[in-house]
Write an enzyme that holds these catalytic residues in place. Structure first.
Site, PDB file in Angstrom:
ATOM      1  N   GLU A  39       0.873  -1.166   0.000  1.00 36.02           N
ATOM      2  CA  GLU A  39       0.000   0.000   0.000  1.00 36.02           C
ATOM      3  C   GLU A  39       0.914   1.222   0.000  1.00 36.02           C
ATOM      4  O   GLU A  39       1.793   1.336   0.866  1.00 36.02           O
ATOM      5  CB  GLU A  39      -0.881   0.005   1.256  1.00 36.02           C
ATOM      6  CG  GLU A  39      -1.844   1.162   1.234  1.00 36.02           C
ATOM      7  CD  GLU A  39      -2.761   1.240   2.444  1.00 36.02           C
ATOM      8  OE1 GLU A  39      -2.795   0.285   3.243  1.00 36.02           O
ATOM      9  OE2 GLU A  39      -3.425   2.284   2.582  1.00 36.02           O
ATOM     10  N   ARG A 264       4.951 -12.931   9.684  1.00 41.51           N
ATOM     11  CA  ARG A 264       5.690 -11.732   9.302  1.00 41.51           C
ATOM     12  C   ARG A 264       7.035 -11.695  10.000  1.00 41.51           C
ATOM     13  O   ARG A 264       7.235 -12.305  11.041  1.00 41.51           O
ATOM     14  CB  ARG A 264       4.884 -10.465   9.566  1.00 41.51           C
ATOM     15  CG  ARG A 264       4.535 -10.188  11.006  1.00 41.51           C
ATOM     16  CD  ARG A 264       3.906  -8.783  11.154  1.00 41.51           C
ATOM     17  NE  ARG A 264       2.853  -8.524  10.197  1.00 41.51           N
ATOM     18  CZ  ARG A 264       2.808  -7.446   9.397  1.00 41.51           C
ATOM     19  NH1 ARG A 264       3.736  -6.530   9.457  1.00 41.51           N
ATOM     20  NH2 ARG A 264       1.820  -7.262   8.578  1.00 41.51           N
ATOM     21  N   LYS A 274       4.335   0.930  10.207  1.00 45.72           N
ATOM     22  CA  LYS A 274       4.440   2.145   9.383  1.00 45.72           C
ATOM     23  C   LYS A 274       3.987   3.374  10.159  1.00 45.72           C
ATOM     24  O   LYS A 274       4.518   4.454   9.973  1.00 45.72           O
ATOM     25  CB  LYS A 274       3.551   2.003   8.143  1.00 45.72           C
ATOM     26  CG  LYS A 274       4.174   1.190   7.038  1.00 45.72           C
ATOM     27  CD  LYS A 274       3.339   1.359   5.776  1.00 45.72           C
ATOM     28  CE  LYS A 274       3.351   0.092   4.957  1.00 45.72           C
ATOM     29  NZ  LYS A 274       2.276   0.062   3.956  1.00 45.72           N
TER      30      LYS A 274
HETATM   31  P1  ATP Z   1      -0.208  -1.660   6.871  1.00 43.60           P
HETATM   32  O1  ATP Z   1      -1.123  -2.542   6.062  1.00 43.60           O
HETATM   33  O2  ATP Z   1      -0.387  -1.728   8.337  1.00 43.60           O
HETATM   34  O3  ATP Z   1      -0.055  -0.283   6.353  1.00 43.60           O
HETATM   35  P2  ATP Z   1       1.829  -3.439   5.972  1.00 43.60           P
HETATM   36  O4  ATP Z   1       3.170  -3.551   6.586  1.00 43.60           O
HETATM   37  O5  ATP Z   1       0.933  -4.600   5.938  1.00 43.60           O
HETATM   38  O6  ATP Z   1       1.242  -2.242   6.726  1.00 43.60           O
HETATM   39  P3  ATP Z   1       1.618  -3.313   3.102  1.00 43.60           P
HETATM   40  O7  ATP Z   1       2.029  -2.227   2.215  1.00 43.60           O
HETATM   41  O8  ATP Z   1       0.206  -3.740   3.065  1.00 43.60           O
HETATM   42  O9  ATP Z   1       2.020  -2.856   4.541  1.00 43.60           O
HETATM   43  O10 ATP Z   1       2.562  -4.557   2.873  1.00 43.60           O
HETATM   44  C1  ATP Z   1       2.875  -5.062   1.618  1.00 43.60           C
HETATM   45  C2  ATP Z   1       3.221  -6.513   1.718  1.00 43.60           C
HETATM   46  O11 ATP Z   1       4.334  -6.683   2.573  1.00 43.60           O
HETATM   47  C3  ATP Z   1       2.094  -7.316   2.284  1.00 43.60           C
HETATM   48  O12 ATP Z   1       1.928  -8.470   1.477  1.00 43.60           O
HETATM   49  C4  ATP Z   1       2.542  -7.673   3.655  1.00 43.60           C
HETATM   50  O13 ATP Z   1       2.058  -8.921   4.013  1.00 43.60           O
HETATM   51  C5  ATP Z   1       4.056  -7.687   3.516  1.00 43.60           C
HETATM   52  N1  ATP Z   1       4.675  -7.360   4.792  1.00 43.60           N
HETATM   53  C6  ATP Z   1       4.510  -6.256   5.525  1.00 43.60           C
HETATM   54  N2  ATP Z   1       5.210  -6.305   6.679  1.00 43.60           N
HETATM   55  C7  ATP Z   1       5.856  -7.493   6.665  1.00 43.60           C
HETATM   56  C8  ATP Z   1       6.742  -8.156   7.574  1.00 43.60           C
HETATM   57  N3  ATP Z   1       7.101  -7.594   8.733  1.00 43.60           N
HETATM   58  N4  ATP Z   1       7.205  -9.363   7.229  1.00 43.60           N
HETATM   59  C9  ATP Z   1       6.856  -9.931   6.070  1.00 43.60           C
HETATM   60  N5  ATP Z   1       6.023  -9.379   5.175  1.00 43.60           N
HETATM   61  C10 ATP Z   1       5.529  -8.170   5.463  1.00 43.60           C
END
Ligand code: ATP
Ligand code: MG
Length: 567
Positions: A39, A264, A274
């Site tokens: 995102e 994760r 974030k």
């Molecule tokens: P949010 O949705 O809270 O803004 P997010 O970290 O999930 O934060 P995204 O941009 O949705 O952010 O993440 C993009 C991809 O990265 C998603 O597929 C998510 O599962 C993966 N991702 C995010 N954080 C991690 C992590 N700590 N370890 C592994 N994969 C991650």
């Protein structure tokens, strides 16, 4: 145990086992197609790097494809700046999405059509309850929710209202579109989730075309389906969203990707939320998203991390089905391992102490041979100037040396790396501060390194730079940003209290050997005995060098590993 039938040299994991099984059963006609779906509401961090390496890595391993898809369904938080930074970060990590750069917003028309289809099937309805009413009627994990007053609206009425929502006839929050599933489902995600909400806001790509926006849960699964993704890999918190995604896809009767969840990446001494990273930036605890202390990919890049070290780290941590915390020392270990192979060794003095070699000819400058990397002969040698006045590290002299202090002390001898053995004859001290200001030494001309003319031996070797040829530099010593293992773990405490007050130390008048001037900002080098460094991409100038410490030489992970082996 490694799977013996596997061709790849990389270890297997449960995701690969699923893919292997699907390939054996020809489930997707032999295709492997993954995606990375960020995102664009912030900069990517090391957790995202893990997901990038996993998704792009699987595509590579199986000769498949990996799409880059921006999940840009929320106009309020998303910005073009983030889109650009995300692309730069993925490229830097060494991955390529070809021409498959997609946006969930490209599917807004299709998603709208899908919503109409659900309404026509009697599987979605317009709810005119308030936000709070909807929240309160959802129930709790142990109590069922209550049906909305609007749940039984006719299909015609729903179609009419939804079209008018789209046409902009209503204000934010007046109506939402909800799936009609089951308000008493034990899975809260199936209790008539909201699919669309009204938001009179411009979107960074679709401008003012839309005033209704799909919820993430509505957009995500369908986007995977539209792109023909075979294995939709996501983190564990989406496991109980999967029944909802399955429901949507079944009701819409469209192509069904398979979702696979993994744990994760969590690192100790690090935050990856974030929201918190944004707070660190906004309240100026760090100097921007790419501050070298940030766990963002742009921060790690500026710090001097190599893409290889991050990819290796990602491979090492593997994929897990359960949440755990990885020791940040493992990341640093992967980094040191890579830098040890590639980094040119140079000499630099962080806290200079002037040394005058009394018996060395006044105007003589010798060019000594220095090895660029003892790990890699092909990196060759360089010339190192040596002269009567040099700088050594303040720490390498003690007026009253403790036992086993094999460096300089009054009357004591030490070897200067690549040069001679010197002996400290006298020193001067600032009478007010007691600080040592200068040493007088003599050298033994017979002890020049590499000549073998003397068999004199001393226990210590120290680094130095020749005063006249040395280049002055600012050195930024970075350390972990947080001093607590789990900075957000204590709910009573603000995470800001865990910020390490010594995460950045700036030393202004350091001296480095002249060859550092010819390095570029892409080079990583080792200041011998001190650590790995790089020139700061933004602040270092040819006549005003700025060095970032990437990581110190001390490898805590290697110690942990050794201790484990001993057990
Ligand atoms: P949010 O949705 O809270 O803004 P997010 O970290 O999930 O934060 P995204 O941009 O949705 O952010 O993440 C993009 C991809 O990265 C998603 O597929 C998510 O599962 C993966 N991702 C995010 N954080 C991690 C992590 N700590 N370890 C592994 N994969 C991650
Ligand atoms: Mg997310």
């Amino acid at each position: 145990m490694a799977n013996e039938t596997q061709k790849s040299t990389k270890p297997s994991n449960f995701i690969k086992e699923i893919i292997d099984e699907d390939l054996r059963n020809n489930k997707y006609n032999g295709r492997v197609h993954t995606r990375f779906p960020p995102e664009p509401n912030g900069y990517l961090h090391i957790g995202h790097a893990k997901s990038i390496c996993l998704n792009f890595g699987l595509a590579k391993d199986y000769n498949g494809l990996c799409n880059l898809r921006f999940d840009d369904t929320n106009p309020s938080k998303e910005e073009v700046e983030y889109v650009e930074s995300i692309k730069e970060d993925i490229k830097w990590l060494g991955f390529d999405w070809g021409d498959r750069e997609y946006y969930a917003s490209d599917y807004f028309d299709q998603l709208y059509e899908y919503a109409i289809k659900l309404i026509k099937k009697g599987k979605a309805y317009v709810d005119s309850s308030s936000f709070n009413e909807i929240r309160e009627s959802r129930g709790t994990p142990t109590e069922p929710g209550k049906n909305s007053l609007y749940r039984n609206r006719s299909i015609e009425e729903n179609l009419d209202l939804f079209q008018r929502m789209k046409a902009g006839e209503f204000k934010d929050g007046e109506h939402v579109l909800r799936a009609k599933i089951d308000m008493s489902s034990p899975n809260m995600n199936l209790r008539d989730p909201v699919l669309y909400r009204i938001k009179h806001e411009s979107h960074h790509r679709t401008g003012d075309k839309w005033c209704i926006y799909p919820m993430y849960d509505w957009a995500h699964g369908q986007s995977d389906s539209i792109e023909g993704i075979t294995h939709s890999i996501c983190t564990l918190e989406f496991e109980n969203h999967r029944p909802l995604y399955d429901w949507c896809i079944n009701e819409l009767e469209i192509y069904h990707p398979q979702q696979i969840e993994f744990a994760r990446l969590n690192l100790n001494y690090t935050v990856m939320s974030k929201r918190i990273l944004l707070e660190l930036v906004k309240s100026k605890f760090v100097n921007g998203w790419n501050d070298p202390r940030m766990p963002t990919i742009s921060g790690l890049r500026r710090r001097g991390y190599t893409p290889e070290s991050i990819r290796n780290f990602s491979e090492r941590v593997g994929v897990a089905k359960r949440d755990g915390v990885i020791d940040v020392a493992l990341l640093e270990h992967s980094l040191r391992e890579d830098l040890n192979k590639r980094a040119k060794r140079v000499m630099g003095v962080l806290n200079p102490l002037k040394v005058i070699i009394d018996n060395y000819p006044d105007d003589q400058v010798e060019e000594l041979n220095a090895v660029n990397n003892p790990e890699d002969e092909s990196m060759g040698k360089r010339k190192l100037p040596f002269s009567k006045i040099i700088f050594i590290e303040k720490d390498d002299f003690r007026e009253d040396p403790p036992k086993k202090f094999y460096r300089l002390a009054p009357g004591q001898e030490v070897r200067l790396r690549y040069a001679y053995i010197i002996k400290c004859e006298s020193f001067s001290k600032d009478p007010k501060t007691g600080e040592i200001t200068e040493l007088h030494c003599t050298y033994d001309p017979e002890t020049k390194s590499g000549t073998g003319t003397s068999n004199k031996k001393v226990k210590g070797t120290i680094h130095w730079v020749s005063a006249e040829q040395a280049v002055e530099a600012e050195v930024r010593l970075y350390d972990r940003l947080f001093s607590s293992e789990d900075p957000t773990g204590d709910k009573e405490k603000d995470f800001k209290e865990s910020i390490n007050p010594d995460s950045l130390k700036i030393l202004k008048y350091c001296k480095v050997e002249p060859s550092v001037k010819s390095l570029t900002t892409d080079d990583r080098f080792q200041l011998e005995r001190i650590g790995y460094f790089c020139l700061d991409k933004f602040d270092s100038k040819e006549d005003a060098l700025v060095l970032n410490r990437i990581v110190s030489l001390r490898d805590t992970w290697a110690k942990i590993e050794k201790a484990q082996q001993r057990k």
